[in-house]
Design an enzyme around this catalytic site. Structure first.
Site, PDB file in Angstrom:
ATOM      1  N   GLN A 202       0.829  -1.196   0.000  1.00  0.00           N
ATOM      2  CA  GLN A 202       0.000   0.000   0.000  1.00  0.00           C
ATOM      3  C   GLN A 202       0.871   1.258   0.000  1.00  0.00           C
ATOM      4  O   GLN A 202       1.947   1.289   0.576  1.00  0.00           O
ATOM      5  CB  GLN A 202      -0.902   0.008   1.237  1.00  0.00           C
ATOM      6  CG  GLN A 202      -1.921  -1.111   1.276  1.00  0.00           C
ATOM      7  CD  GLN A 202      -2.982  -0.966   0.195  1.00  0.00           C
ATOM      8  OE1 GLN A 202      -3.457   0.130  -0.066  1.00  0.00           O
ATOM      9  NE2 GLN A 202      -3.332  -2.071  -0.430  1.00  0.00           N
ATOM     10  N   TYR A 207       2.839   2.786   5.852  1.00  0.00           N
ATOM     11  CA  TYR A 207       2.170   4.048   6.207  1.00  0.00           C
ATOM     12  C   TYR A 207       3.135   4.904   7.034  1.00  0.00           C
ATOM     13  O   TYR A 207       3.044   5.000   8.257  1.00  0.00           O
ATOM     14  CB  TYR A 207       0.862   3.759   6.937  1.00  0.00           C
ATOM     15  CG  TYR A 207      -0.192   3.220   5.994  1.00  0.00           C
ATOM     16  CD1 TYR A 207      -0.987   4.085   5.257  1.00  0.00           C
ATOM     17  CD2 TYR A 207      -0.356   1.853   5.800  1.00  0.00           C
ATOM     18  CE1 TYR A 207      -1.942   3.608   4.367  1.00  0.00           C
ATOM     19  CE2 TYR A 207      -1.297   1.357   4.911  1.00  0.00           C
ATOM     20  CZ  TYR A 207      -2.090   2.244   4.203  1.00  0.00           C
ATOM     21  OH  TYR A 207      -3.015   1.763   3.308  1.00  0.00           O
ATOM     22  N   ARG A 214       2.121   6.298  16.000  1.00  0.00           N
ATOM     23  CA  ARG A 214       2.379   4.976  16.578  1.00  0.00           C
ATOM     24  C   ARG A 214       3.181   5.091  17.869  1.00  0.00           C
ATOM     25  O   ARG A 214       2.947   4.348  18.832  1.00  0.00           O
ATOM     26  CB  ARG A 214       3.114   4.093  15.560  1.00  0.00           C
ATOM     27  CG  ARG A 214       2.190   3.561  14.466  1.00  0.00           C
ATOM     28  CD  ARG A 214       2.886   2.522  13.613  1.00  0.00           C
ATOM     29  NE  ARG A 214       3.768   3.111  12.606  1.00  0.00           N
ATOM     30  CZ  ARG A 214       3.416   3.367  11.357  1.00  0.00           C
ATOM     31  NH1 ARG A 214       2.173   3.135  10.947  1.00  0.00           N
ATOM     32  NH2 ARG A 214       4.281   3.865  10.492  1.00  0.00           N
ATOM     33  N   ASP A 252      -7.664  -7.417   9.363  1.00  0.00           N
ATOM     34  CA  ASP A 252      -7.495  -6.807   8.044  1.00  0.00           C
ATOM     35  C   ASP A 252      -8.162  -7.699   7.004  1.00  0.00           C
ATOM     36  O   ASP A 252      -8.337  -8.905   7.233  1.00  0.00           O
ATOM     37  CB  ASP A 252      -6.006  -6.608   7.711  1.00  0.00           C
ATOM     38  CG  ASP A 252      -5.789  -5.575   6.621  1.00  0.00           C
ATOM     39  OD1 ASP A 252      -5.712  -4.374   6.945  1.00  0.00           O
ATOM     40  OD2 ASP A 252      -5.716  -5.955   5.446  1.00  0.00           O
ATOM     41  N   ASP A 302      -7.464   2.665  11.765  1.00  0.00           N
ATOM     42  CA  ASP A 302      -6.679   3.361  10.741  1.00  0.00           C
ATOM     43  C   ASP A 302      -7.165   2.913   9.362  1.00  0.00           C
ATOM     44  O   ASP A 302      -6.454   2.206   8.639  1.00  0.00           O
ATOM     45  CB  ASP A 302      -5.187   3.056  10.929  1.00  0.00           C
ATOM     46  CG  ASP A 302      -4.306   3.800   9.931  1.00  0.00           C
ATOM     47  OD1 ASP A 302      -4.746   4.840   9.404  1.00  0.00           O
ATOM     48  OD2 ASP A 302      -3.188   3.321   9.654  1.00  0.00           O
ATOM     49  N   CYS A 342      -7.578   9.469   6.794  1.00  0.00           N
ATOM     50  CA  CYS A 342      -6.598   9.999   5.840  1.00  0.00           C
ATOM     51  C   CYS A 342      -7.276  10.628   4.633  1.00  0.00           C
ATOM     52  O   CYS A 342      -6.631  10.894   3.622  1.00  0.00           O
ATOM     53  CB  CYS A 342      -5.636   8.890   5.389  1.00  0.00           C
ATOM     54  SG  CYS A 342      -6.433   7.536   4.496  1.00  0.00           S
TER      55      CYS A 342
END
Length: 398
Positions: A202, A207, A214, A252, A302, A342
Site C-alpha cells: 500500500q 504508512y 504509533r 485486516d 486506521d 486519511c
C-alpha cells in the site's frame, strides 16, 4: 529565462497566486499566449499583463498550472531542482542521521515546493512517485540528483496512483536506477524492525505518515488487550505489543498483509502465537465482536481513504461513523480509541463531529486526550492547506 508560453488569468483571479498558492485551476485561465506543450514551463500574468509566477502547464488537468516560483529571475533548470531537493533533505536532517528510524518521507510534493514529486526512504532504497506530467518531464534529472545527494542502492518507481492517469502519463512501476529492491526491505522505525514490500504494498509500501502517532501508543499499551483494525502489516499492533500489550488482535481484509504482520512481530522478538489474527471485512468483524461481547482496552482504527473526493464525503461520513460506533461499544470503561482519517476531503472539524455522533449513539461519554496528525516528514505549507490530510483523535471512553 522565461517560460515557453504565458498563461493569462481572468480578471480578479490572481489573488490565490499572490497568496502563493501553488495551483491554478482551469476556470481561472483566460487564454494561453504562445504555443507551449503540456508539461512545459510557462509564465503566469494577471489580466493587466503583470508577471506573477512561473510553473508547469497541463491543459488536460483540472489544475492547469502548478506553480514553482514567484521570483521572475529564478530559472527552472537542474540547479533549481537541486536547491529544492537540498532544502527538503535539510528539513529531514535529524531523520537522515537517526539509526533508529530508516523509513520516512524525503519529499512531500507541493509542501516541499516540488509539485507532483514524492520520495520515500526505505533503508538503502528510495521509492519515488512522479504524479504529474510536469514532474514526469524532469524524471531523469530528479533521479540523477537523488543519486548524487543520497547515494542509494537503488531507486524504485511507484507511479501507480490514480492522479497520474488524470494528468496524462500512464501508470508505471519498476526500477529507475541501481539495484532493484528485494521482495521485502527491512527498515527501522523508532527502534522497531519492519519488513516492507515496496513493489506492491500500500502507498509506497508502508504508512510512513503514522510514525509519530504509533509512538504515542506507548503509555496506553502496558497490560492492555488491543484491537488493531485495518492493521495492514501490523505496525500499530506491533508497537503496542512491544510496549507491553498483553494481547493484540490484528484485523485486516488482506491475508498476505496479516502474514507480514506475523513476520513483523517475530522480527521484534514477539511471538505471533500470543496474539490473534482475523482476516475479513473490518466493519463486519467489529459487529461480530460486539455480538459476542468482546471488549478491549485499546482500539486503533486506521482505515483507508473513504473519501477520495468531496462528492464522496457523505458516504464516507457514514462509514467513519459506523466503525467508530462499533469501537465505542467494544471499549471497556476507561478504554482508549486511536481513530484516524486519511481523507483530505474530510476536515478535522467534521471528523470530530462524526466521532461525537458515534459516541452519542453508543451512549458513551468520551474525552479527547490528544490530536493525531501526519508526521513532521509530511509537512504542510501554510500557503497550501490542502497538504493536510491525516487527522485523528486519542479518545477515552468513560
Amino acid at each position: 529565462m522565461p517560460g515557453n508560453g504565458t498563461v493569462i488569468l481572468q480578471p480578479g483571479r490572481e489573488r490565490s497566486v499572490l497568496r502563493r498558492h501553488p495551483w491554478i485551476f482551469s476556470g481561472a485561465v483566460a487564454r494561453i499566449r504562445g504555443d507551449p506543450a503540456d508539461g512545459d514551463i510557462v509564465d503566469v500574468q494577471d489580466a493587466g499583463g503583470q508577471w506573477l509566477a512561473r510553473g508547469y502547464l497541463n491543459r488536460r488537468s483540472q489544475i492547469t498550472v502548478r506553480l514553482l516560483t514567484w521570483n521572475p529571475a529564478e530559472e527552472i533548470n537542474a540547479d533549481f531542482w537541486k536547491r529544492r531537493l537540498q532544502r527538503a533533505l535539510q528539513g529531514r536532517a535529524d531523520l537522515l542521521r537517526s539509526p533508529d528510524t530508516t523509513a520516512f518521507r524525503l519529499v512531500h510534493a507541493e509542501s516541499d515546493g516540488l509539485p507532483g514529486l514524492i520520495v520515500d526512504r526505505y533503508g538503502e532504497f528510495l521509492v519515488a512517485q512522479f504524479l504529474t506530467l510536469g514532474i514526469e518531464r524532469w524524471k531523469d534529472t530528479m533521479v540523477s540528483l537523488l543519486v548524487d545527494l543520497l547515494s542509494p542502492r537503488g531507486i524504485y518507481e511507484r507511479s501507480d496512483v490514480d492522479v497520474r492517469e488524470k494528468e496524462g502519463p500512464p501508470m508505471r512501476t519498476g526500477p529507475l536506477w541501481g539495484e532493484p529492491p528485494p521482495p521485502l526491505v527491512e527498515v527501522r522505525e523508532n527502534g522497531l524492525r519492519f519488513r516492507v514490500d515496496v513493489e506492491t504494498g500500500q502507498k509506497t509500501g508502508f504508512y510512513l505518515d503514522q510514525r509519530e502517532n504509533r509512538a504515542r501508543l506507548a503509555p496506553f499499551s502496558p497490560g492492555a488487550e488491543v484491537l488493531d483494525a485495518f492493521c495492514y502489516t501490523g505496525a500499530f499492533g506491533v508497537c503496542a505489543a512491544r510496549h507491553g500489550a498483553a494481547r493484540v488482535t490484528f484485523v485486516d481484509s488482506s491475508g498476505p498483509a496479516l502474514e507480514l504482520a506475523r513476520e513483523n512481530l517475530s522480527l521484534n522478538g514477539l511471538s505471533p502465537d500470543d496474539h490473534e489474527f482475523v482476516e475479513g471485512d473490518v466493519a463486519r468483524v467489529l459487529r461480530a465482536f460486539r455480538a459476542v461481547g468482546r471488549r478491549f482496552d485499546l482500539i486503533i482504527l486506521d482505515p483507508p481513504k473513504f473519501a477520495p473526493s468531496a462528492q464522496d464525503v457523505p458516504r464516507a461520513a457514514r462509514a467513519y461513523k459506523d466503525i467508530n460506533l462499533q469501537a465505542f461499544h467494544l471499549l471497556r470503561p476507561g478504554g482508549i480509541l486511536f481513530s484516524t482519517s486519511c481523507s483530505g476531503a474530510v476536515s478535522a472539524d467534521l471528523f470530530q463531529k462524526i466521532l461525537f455522533g458515534a459516541a452519542l449513539d453508543a451512549g458513551r461519554d468520551v474525552q479527547i486526550l490528544g490530536h493525531l496528525h501526519q508526521g513532521s516528514d509530511h509537512p504542510v505549507s501554510l500557503n497550501f492547506p490542502e497538504g493536510t490530510y491525516l487527522k485523528g483523535f486519542i479518545c477515552r471512553a468513560l
